[in-house]
Write a protein that holds these residues in place. Structure first.
Motif, short mmCIF file in Angstrom:
data_model
loop_
_atom_site.label_atom_id
_atom_site.label_comp_id
_atom_site.label_asym_id
_atom_site.label_seq_id
_atom_site.Cartn_x
_atom_site.Cartn_y
_atom_site.Cartn_z
N THR A 837 -2.96 2.25 -11.35
CA THR A 837 -1.60 2.75 -11.05
C THR A 837 -1.34 2.90 -9.56
OG1 THR A 837 -2.39 5.00 -11.44
CG2 THR A 837 -1.36 3.88 -13.29
N PHE A 841 1.45 0.72 -7.57
CA PHE A 841 2.50 1.37 -6.77
C PHE A 841 2.51 0.83 -5.35
CE2 PHE A 841 3.56 4.54 -3.59
CZ PHE A 841 4.86 4.85 -3.94
N ASP A 845 5.43 -0.87 -3.40
CA ASP A 845 5.94 -0.14 -2.22
C ASP A 845 5.89 -1.01 -0.97
OD1 ASP A 845 6.92 2.44 -1.20
OD2 ASP A 845 5.07 2.38 -0.02
N HIS A 890 7.26 -1.99 -9.81
CA HIS A 890 7.41 -0.56 -10.15
C HIS A 890 7.66 -0.39 -11.65
CE1 HIS A 890 7.00 1.57 -6.46
NE2 HIS A 890 8.00 0.95 -5.83
N ASN A 893 4.56 -0.51 -13.54
CA ASN A 893 3.87 0.79 -13.50
C ASN A 893 4.52 1.79 -14.45
OD1 ASN A 893 1.52 1.60 -12.31
ND2 ASN A 893 2.48 2.67 -10.62
N TRP A 905 1.08 8.39 -9.55
CA TRP A 905 1.54 7.09 -9.04
C TRP A 905 2.65 6.53 -9.92
CZ3 TRP A 905 0.05 6.60 -4.34
CH2 TRP A 905 -1.12 7.23 -3.92
N LYS A 908 5.56 8.40 -8.80
CA LYS A 908 6.10 7.88 -7.52
C LYS A 908 6.90 6.60 -7.76
CE LYS A 908 2.82 9.81 -4.22
NZ LYS A 908 1.86 9.51 -3.14
N SER A 909 6.44 5.79 -8.74
CA SER A 909 7.21 4.58 -9.06
C SER A 909 8.60 4.94 -9.56
CB SER A 909 6.46 3.74 -10.10
OG SER A 909 5.33 3.13 -9.54
#
Length: 935
Positions: A837, A841, A845, A890, A893, A905, A908-909
């Motif tokens: 993960t 990410f 990113d 993303h 994920n 993570w 965060k996605s």
């Protein structure tokens, strides 16, 4: 009128209270359990009224009452009070026949009342109480058969009544008393069938049912009934032994009647037959004892004896078997049967005597109980035969009885060697042997009396008699040497006992030397010791001789401390040759070494001290090398590593070329491990990794050396050894990849990124090349390595800014991005969740960052508005695919949440998607207000 109203109120209260008599509950209620009810007046003073007063009040109430239900209840109550009054009267004047007759008349009145109630109200649900009270009234009136009839009606009509259990029990009693044992049995069976739960009559019913069956002469069935009762209520020996009070009476009476039935069925053999058929029970012994008691009471001594013996034969290994046989013997003694008495004393010894299988299989407690009777029986048998022999006139008879007496004296000695009168048995046995001209046996027992019991009153006489026996006996040639040695031993003892001969010291030394020559080490040693304890100063030659015998004998017997002292003393004799002296000192060194061996288990520190002092006491001895090495080994076993280290280092220094020195490093390693001195241990392991013969041993030592250097924080040496391992040993696979990982970790601590990149890359390649050797651990380490390498490039990527000219700066930023993407992809492909993960990410990113960097990059100067707009469109065209890639990745994920995965993570996605696609991922939750809900 006011007084009459008060009575009505009191009566009404009593009637209301009385209603509870006819309610159903789990608790059995009897008339005798109902106490008098008290009602307080307004003044709170108790009203003193009799049963007759209350009955009159109830009758007055009936005269005016109109409620049918209340009239029935009051009628019930009047009948109950009359019966209760009758019971109280009968208890007070139970021995007065006139009063009893009068009470029976009164009870008859109660009977009339209850029968009138039943006639008037035959179908009331609470008539069970009336039947119960009516049965009791019949019993009080002395009419048991009517009581039986009423109780039978009660249990038939009301099987769920709270009076059912007691009614069945009383029915059984009345039927039994009336001699109707079959019906009594059935009544008790009905109670038993209810089960023990909430049935206080259960056990008594079982017991009394057994009696009912017994009265019908169905003895085996009766026995089974009693056995079932005993099994259930006395399930084990502890319960049986703890019985007291009523339980004990019940138990004893049950055992008594069972014993009687076994006698009725035949004799004691019926006990075994019964339990063989129906299964053994632990309490069988009680039945044998009870039956024997009954026979003894009738003076049937042989029957009682047969009963007791039957138990012993059936349970020969029982702890109780000896005591049962003792009762048998006591019975014959009481009966005055001397021949049977002696016969069974012999049998007792054969069965339970010392050394018999019974004796060997039982504990100290049982043996102690046997010993009291056994010692008496054997002594009685011995003295009886001895007395008979002394009184006999015929030699054949005398010899026969002497032999019998000797046999029993010997048995006594064998059985009770520590008894106070065992010495007397020895002396009497010696006398018999002398009379029978068995001089070998005679001198043996005389010597035992003289020298093992020095305080015995005939000890001196026994000692002298032993010498006479030696003189009388003429051994066969094959035994001459043995007999000579024995005679020497006896002479030595006699000298000790009678220390008047001035030559006793030299005689004892000569005797000791002879014994040593014949290898009688124990006797030689004792004689040599005695020769030095006579109080007479020995000449040098005899002092040497005594020390020499003492040294050699004690060495052979394992008394090595004594051997050391004696041999060193003997080595100082002036007339010894150099070789003789050297041999004695070498043997003294061996004695010191042996002391260490003896102390090794129970006193290891003493063992070490013995081995280390050997070189000090006999420095020329060749044994000191082994002694010092053994001392070091034992110190290691004791985990006394400080002292062991010193001994091992000294050994390596003094004997560098000795064969045993090869094992010093391995021992030092263990010592250093025990002390926590990891660096020292690491250097010893380094030596082993260089010098060990076996390649596998060198490999393991290399890796462990690196670990210990790392543990000691000597990272430079740890790197050296880990590198040596990583470059030298590609197999086994697991430690090889661990060595690479260790190098990465150490360089991480040192902050050396370049060297970390090298070893991280090697971890990945090693894992990939491992093929079928790959493990979860190697996959994890490889995934971690790829992720870490990606992190290095990602950080480099983030540091690069896109500036003019764009072509160059984009290439400069794209290079670390592509390297990072490659490594992150490697980490994802290895499917280690911990890195999947975050790698996903970071890939997304980085695309997003690249897009943002393009859009916010430095703009060329000098563009007009149209050119600037065109330029912006060009940037957007370049950035759009990057954003699309970021979104796709993303979302990959995010889709992992469908599999139950949601970590930081993935979170965060989600956050990144809220920025990239705010219309879909940045929607605030719509919450209905309270007012909207109402509308």
């Amino acid at each position: 009128m006011k007084y009459f109203l008060s009575l009505i109120l009191i009566s009404a209260t009593l009637v209301t209270s009385g209603c509870s008599l006819f309610s159903r509950s789990d608790k059995t209620i009897r008339i005798a359990d109902i106490g008098s009810l008290k009602v307080r007046s307004v003044s709170n003073e108790p009203i003193d009224v009799s049963h007759e007063d209350v009955v009159r009040y109830y009758q007055a109430y009936l005269a005016v009452a109109t409620d049918p239900e209340m009239r029935v209840r009051v009628a019930h109550r009047i009948a109950g009070l009359k019966l209760q009054s009758d019971e109280i009267r009968m208890e007070r004047v139970v021995d007065d026949e006139a009063a009893l007759a009068e009470d029976r008349i009164l009870a008859k009145a109660s009977i009339d009342d209850y029968e009138n109630l039943l006639k008037a109200f035959p179908d009331r649900v609470d008539n069970d109480a009336i039947y119960y009270q009516l049965a009791k009234a019949y019993s009080l009136a002395g009419q048991p058969y009517q009581a039986i009839s009423v109780l039978e009606e009660l249990v038939k009509r009301y099987p769920r009544s709270i009076y059912y259990l007691e009614a069945q029990f009383r029915l059984g009693q009345l039927l039994y008393a009336a001699g109707d044992y079959e019906m009594s049995e059935a009544a008790y069976q009905a109670l038993i069938s209810v089960g023990p739960a909430a049935n206080r009559f259960y056990r008594d019913a079982e017991y009394l049912q057994g009696w009912s069956i017994f009265k019908q002469a169905r003895y085996e069935e009766s026995l089974l009934a009693f056995v079932r009762m005993l099994d259930e209520h006395f399930p084990d020996e502890a319960t049986l032994e703890a019985a007291q009070g009523g339980d004990l009476d019940l138990l004893n009476d049950t055992l008594r009647i069972m014993a009687i039935m076994f006698d009725y069925l035949g004799d004691w053999n019926q006990i075994a037959h019964f339990f063989d058929e129906h299964g053994a029970r632990y309490y069988e012994y009680k039945l044998y004892a009870q039956l024997a008691d009954q026979y003894y009471e009738k003076k049937y001594y042989k029957s009682a004896a047969s009963t007791l013996r039957a138990y012993v034969d059936r349970y020969p290994d029982s702890d109780r078997a000896p005591s049962y046989y003792e009762r048998l013997i006591t019975g014959y003694e009481t009966a005055g049967y001397p021949e049977l008495l002696r016969k069974h004393k012999e049998i007792y010894n054969e069965r339970f005597g010392v050394g018999t299988p019974y004796w060997e299989s039982h504990d100290v407690k049982v043996r102690a109980e046997i010993t009291v009777a056994l010692s008496k029986y054997i002594w009685d048998l011995a003295t009886f035969s001895h007395g008979w022999a002394q009184a006999a006139k015929k030699r054949s008879e005398k010899e026969e009885r002497f032999n019998e007496a000797a046999r029993w004296y010997s048995e006594y000695i064998r059985s009770f060697p520590e008894a106070a009168d065992t010495v007397k048995a020895h002396f009497l046995l010696a006398e018999i042997s002398f009379d029978l001209e068995r001089y070998d046996d005679a001198r043996n027992n005389y010597e035992i009396v003289a020298y093992q019991y020095p305080f015995y009153e005939d000890a001196a006489e026994a000692g002298y008699a032993a010498l006479l026996a030696y003189a009388k006996y003429k051994p066969v040639p094959e035994r001459e040497l043995e007999w000579r040695q024995l005679n020497v031993a006896s002479a030595k003892r006699f000298v000790t006992e009678f220390p008047d001969d001035p030559r006793r010291g030299t005689v004892l030394v000569n005797t000791a030397e002879t014994l040593l020559k014949d290898k009688y080490y124990e006797q030689a040693l004792s004689t040599a010791r005695l020769s030095q304890e006579t109080g007479v100063e020995l000449p040098p030659r005899y002092r040497y001789g005594a020390s020499l015998v003492q040294g050699h004998s004690s060495f052979e017997l394992g008394f090595y401390d004594e051997a050391e002292t004696a041999l060193l003393s003997a080595s100082t004799y002036e007339k010894l040759s150099r070789k003789e002296r050297a041999d004695l000192r070498q043997k003294a060194a061996a004695a010191i070494y042996k002391q260490g061996e003896q102390a090794k288990v129970d006193a290891p520190q003493q063992a070490v001290d013995h081995w280390l002092r050997l070189a000090e006491v006999v420095p020329e001895s060749t044994l000191k090398v082994n002694a010092e090495y053994d001392a070091a080994t034992l110190l290691m076993e004791m985990q006394d590593y400080d002292r062991a280290e010193g001994v091992l280092l000294k050994f390596r220094q003094e004997y560098p070329n000795h064969e045993l020195t090869k094992d010093i490093p391995s021992k030092l390693i263990v010592a250093y491990e025990g002390k926590g001195e990891w660096r020292k241990a690491a250097f010893e392991l380094m030596t082993l990794s260089n010098d060990a013969k076996e390649e596998d041993e060198r490999r393991i030592a290399c890796f462990q050396s690196a670990e210990y250097f790392e543990k000691a924080n000597d990272l430079d040496n740890a790197i050296v050894m880990y590198k040596r391992y990583a470059h030298t040993y590609k197999t086994p696979f697991d430690p090889a990849i661990e060595a690479h990982y260790k190098l990465d970790q150490i360089y991480a601590l040192q902050g050396d990124e370049d060297k970390r990149r090298f070893w991280l890359d090697k971890i990945i390649r090693l894992h990939r090349n491992g093929k079928d050797q790959q493990t979860e651990r190697s996959r994890y380490l490889a995934s971690s390595a790829a992720f870490q390498l990606a992190e290095f490039d990602r950080i480099a990527f983030e540091k690069v800014k896109i500036t003019l000219p764009l072509a160059k700066s984009i290439v400069r930023k794209n290079e670390p991005m592509q390297r990072a993407l490659k490594r992150y992809t490697q980490a994802v492909e290895m499917e280690v969740l911990e890195f999947t993960t975050p790698a996903t990410f970071h890939i997304a990113d980085m695309y997003a960052q690249m897009s943002k960097a393009l859009m916010t990059s430095e703009k060329p100067k000098g563009m007009d508005e149209v050119e600037a707009e065109e330029y912006q469109y060009l940037l957007e065209d370049q950035a759009f695919p990057l954003d699309e890639a970021a979104i796709d990745i993303h979302q990959t994920n995010i889709r992992r949440t469908y599999d139950g995965l949601y970590d930081q993570w993935v979170k965060k996605s989600f956050s990144s998607m809220a920025e990239l696609m705010p219309g879909q991922y940045n929607k605030p939750e719509k919450v209905a207000t309270y007012v909207d809900q109402i509308r």
